[in-house]
Design a protein around this motif. Structure first.
Motif, PDB file in Angstrom:
ATOM      1  N   GLY A  51       0.803  -1.217   0.000  1.00 18.76           N
ATOM      2  CA  GLY A  51       0.000   0.000   0.000  1.00 18.76           C
ATOM      3  C   GLY A  51       0.833   1.262   0.000  1.00 18.76           C
ATOM      4  N   SER A  52       1.983   1.210   0.643  1.00 24.08           N
ATOM      5  CA  SER A  52       2.863   2.381   0.729  1.00 24.08           C
ATOM      6  C   SER A  52       3.492   2.742  -0.611  1.00 24.08           C
ATOM      7  CB  SER A  52       3.976   2.128   1.753  1.00 24.08           C
ATOM      8  OG  SER A  52       4.770   1.011   1.372  1.00 24.08           O
ATOM      9  N   GLN A  53       3.397   1.828  -1.597  1.00 21.16           N
ATOM     10  CA  GLN A  53       4.050   2.046  -2.885  1.00 21.16           C
ATOM     11  C   GLN A  53       3.066   2.378  -4.014  1.00 21.16           C
ATOM     12  OE1 GLN A  53       7.457   2.114  -3.131  1.00 21.16           O
ATOM     13  NE2 GLN A  53       7.351   1.849  -0.909  1.00 21.16           N
ATOM     14  N   VAL A  54       1.775   2.326  -3.732  1.00 18.46           N
ATOM     15  CA  VAL A  54       0.780   2.504  -4.791  1.00 18.46           C
ATOM     16  C   VAL A  54       0.883   3.879  -5.456  1.00 18.46           C
ATOM     17  CG1 VAL A  54      -1.687   2.683  -5.292  1.00 18.46           C
ATOM     18  CG2 VAL A  54      -0.835   0.817  -3.865  1.00 18.46           C
ATOM     19  N   PHE A  55       0.960   4.934  -4.668  1.00 12.62           N
ATOM     20  CA  PHE A  55       1.047   6.284  -5.240  1.00 12.62           C
ATOM     21  C   PHE A  55       2.297   6.430  -6.094  1.00 12.62           C
ATOM     22  CE2 PHE A  55       2.590  10.680  -5.065  1.00 12.62           C
ATOM     23  CZ  PHE A  55       1.487  11.356  -5.584  1.00 12.62           C
TER      24      PHE A  55
END
Length: 227
Positions: A51-55
Motif C-alpha cells: 500500500g505504501s508504494q501505490v502512489f
C-alpha cells in the motif's frame, strides 16, 4: 470390574479393542518453491503491491503513458518483440527511465557501455557521434539477447526472462526472491547485490521491482504482454 472377574474366572480373556486405522494425509509436494517449474507464476498469483508504494507506482505509470510510443516503437522493431510495458520496467531498473542512457546497464549514450555487458553496441552510432536510445534498446534486447524469440504471452516464461535479463544470482544462490522483480510487493523485504557478485542480506533495494509496476498496470487494465 465384576464383568472382568467373571471373564477371567471362566478362563476367557477380555476382547482387545478394535484396531482403528487413521488416514494421515501424505505430503508429496516437498519441492522447494524456487525449483518448481511454475515458480514465477506462483509468485505473480500471490503478489500484492504494498500500500505504501501505490502512489509511487501510479506516478511511474504516468511516465509510461506519456512515453508509451517510444516503447511501442522498440517492441515493433522485431516480430514477437518485447512488450512495451516490460521494456518500460527494464528501462526503469537499468537507467531510471533516462533516454540519455543505455538500456543495457545505464551508462551514457555518448559512448559504448562501461559495465556488464561492456562495450555495447559493437557498431558505431548511426549519426557518427552519439547513440540514440532506440539503437541502444535494439542492441540490448534483440542483437545481444535475441529476446524476440521468447514467448512473451506465457506468464512464467516472461517473468523468468525478466529475471534472467538482470542475472539469476538470486534465483540460484540466495534465499530471497529477486528485488529486480519483487521490490515493492509482499514478496520482498531485504537483501540485495550491492555490486557484481557482492551480496548483502541487510541492504534494501529502494527501486521499484518490475513486477510491482506490471502488477499495478494489470490491475488498472493496462496491457502488459502476458496473461
Amino acid at each position: 470390574m465384576v464383568t472382568t472377574a467373571i471373564l477371567f474366572a471362566s478362563g476367557r480373556k477380555p476382547a482387545k479393542p478394535p484396531h482403528v486405522v487413521v488416514d494421515v494425509p501424505v505430503i508429496t509436494d516437498t519441492v522447494p518453491i524456487k525449483k518448481r517449474k511454475n515458480y514465477h507464476e506462483i509468485l505473480w498469483n500471490t503478489a500484492e503491491v504494498k500500500g505504501s508504494q501505490v502512489f509511487r507506482i501510479d506516478k511511474t505509470i504516468s511516465t509510461y503513458i506519456e512515453n508509451k510510443s517510444k516503447y511501442v516503437e522498440i517492441e515493433k522493431l522485431r516480430t514477437g518483440g518485447v512488450p512495451a510495458a516490460i521494456i518500460f520496467t527494464l528501462h526503469g531498473r537499468e537507467s531510471t527511465w533516462s533516454f540519455k542512457k543505455h538500456l543495457h546497464e545505464g551508462s551514457l549514450l555518448t559512448g559504448r557501455t562501461k559495465w556488464v555487458p561492456k562495450g555495447r553496441p559493437k557498431a558505431p552510432p548511426s549519426n557518427g557521434s552519439v547513440y540514440t536510445f532506440i539503437e541502444s534498446a535494439e542492441d540490448a534486447l534483440y542483437k545481444l539477447k535475441d529476446l524476440e524469440s521468447v514467448n512473451w504471452k506465457d506468464l512464467n516464461t516472461a517473468l523468468y526472462t525478466i529475471e534472467e535479463y538482470n542475472g539469476l544470482g538470486y534465483l540460484k544462490y540466495r534465499p530471497i526472491h529477486s528485488p529486480y522483480l519483487w521490490s515493492g510487493t509482499n514478496h520482498y523485504t531485504s537483501g540485495k547485490y550491492v555490486a557484481d557478485g557482492k551480496y548483502s542480506s541487510t541492504a534494501t533495494d529502494r527501486q521499484l521491482g518490475t513486477c510491482s509496476i506490471l502488477k499495478r498496470m494489470s490491475d488498472r487494465g493496462i496491457a502488459i504482454g502476458f496473461n
